[in-house]
Design a protein around this motif. Sequence first.
Motif, short mmCIF file in Angstrom:
data_model
loop_
_atom_site.label_atom_id
_atom_site.label_comp_id
_atom_site.label_asym_id
_atom_site.label_seq_id
_atom_site.Cartn_x
_atom_site.Cartn_y
_atom_site.Cartn_z
N LEU A 70 8.09 29.51 42.66
CA LEU A 70 8.60 28.43 43.51
C LEU A 70 9.08 27.25 42.67
CD1 LEU A 70 8.98 27.74 46.49
CD2 LEU A 70 6.76 26.61 46.45
N LEU A 71 8.35 26.95 41.58
CA LEU A 71 8.79 25.88 40.69
C LEU A 71 10.13 26.21 40.05
CD1 LEU A 71 5.39 24.97 38.96
CD2 LEU A 71 6.61 23.66 40.70
N SER A 72 10.31 27.47 39.65
CA SER A 72 11.60 27.89 39.12
C SER A 72 12.68 27.79 40.20
CB SER A 72 11.53 29.33 38.60
OG SER A 72 10.62 29.44 37.55
N ALA A 73 12.28 28.14 41.42
CA ALA A 73 13.24 28.12 42.52
C ALA A 73 13.74 26.71 42.82
CB ALA A 73 12.60 28.71 43.77
N PHE A 74 12.90 25.70 42.59
CA PHE A 74 13.35 24.32 42.76
C PHE A 74 14.58 24.04 41.90
CE2 PHE A 74 9.02 23.11 44.38
CZ PHE A 74 9.46 22.58 45.58
N SER A 75 14.54 24.54 40.65
CA SER A 75 15.67 24.32 39.74
C SER A 75 16.92 25.02 40.25
CB SER A 75 15.31 24.83 38.34
OG SER A 75 14.19 24.16 37.84
#
Length: 300
Positions: free
Chosen positions: A74-79
């Motif tokens: 999810l943190l990667s998806a924010f980017s």
Amino acid sequence: MASLWKALSRRKKFEGDSHLDTNLRRCLGLLDITFLALGQMMGAGIYVLTGTVVRNQAGPSIVFSFMLAGAAALLSAFSYAEFGASFKPRFPRAGSAYTYTYIGFGELWAFIVGWTVPLEYMIGNAAVARSWSAYFDNLLDNYVRNTTIGLFGEMGARGGFFSTYPDIMSFILICLCSCVIAIGSKVSANVNTSFVVLNIVVIIIVIVSGLSYADITNWTGTTADGLHSNFLPFGTTGTLTGAATCFFSYIGFEVLASAGEEVKSPHRTIPIATFLSIGIIMTLYILVSSTLTLMIPYDQ
């Protein structure tokens, strides 16, 4: 050296008045793009990784492994969602991580990332195709395997790095998928959506029927050595190791950004679809792994 470094670090610049300019047809809506990501992520986690991670790494605590891996994804998806928005200076362009790296860091790093992206998809798709082939062959009592070995002979030692026989069925399956993709983005999206719906129905049937065989002692009991609980047979280290492996099952959400030039209203659609797809797939992974480990002791 200065000229070489300048060439390697030159960054991509987009020409034109609008960042939404594209030669591709924007025909994919929110549902299409969400199911596209689900279709890319759904295979590996449920059909390939779960049993192996439960037995060898995490036990029933794979539930937490999927949670941790999902948080990292999810943190990667924010980017990806940020870059996929259409407001300047974001870029809703095809290419995903390759394009973003080209914009931010330069050509050399984009070249390296650009080659890792097809490698990532190749490994993921090969793993799912191989797993599908093995499941189907088991239903036929290994008829395909025995017939292939009878025709071509064994290629290597059993238990080695390579398979003992050429998996023709996996090859044909990947070729069929490639043909569907080549027809066009809208057709392939519709086919993908149909299979994702079928997948979800099967998964729900497995969860509902499997929970009727649930035995809570598979979680609350203790291991044979009496040092760990059945829920954490490998300790916290096993859970974290399982999370690292489970991250592989979330690979695929970046396909949303790869299709950025074919999405309607990318500034709205890509972020929403990213969070929806990861939330849905994380829920399914947790429910399936919970059902599996409640039905069957982790070491079986």
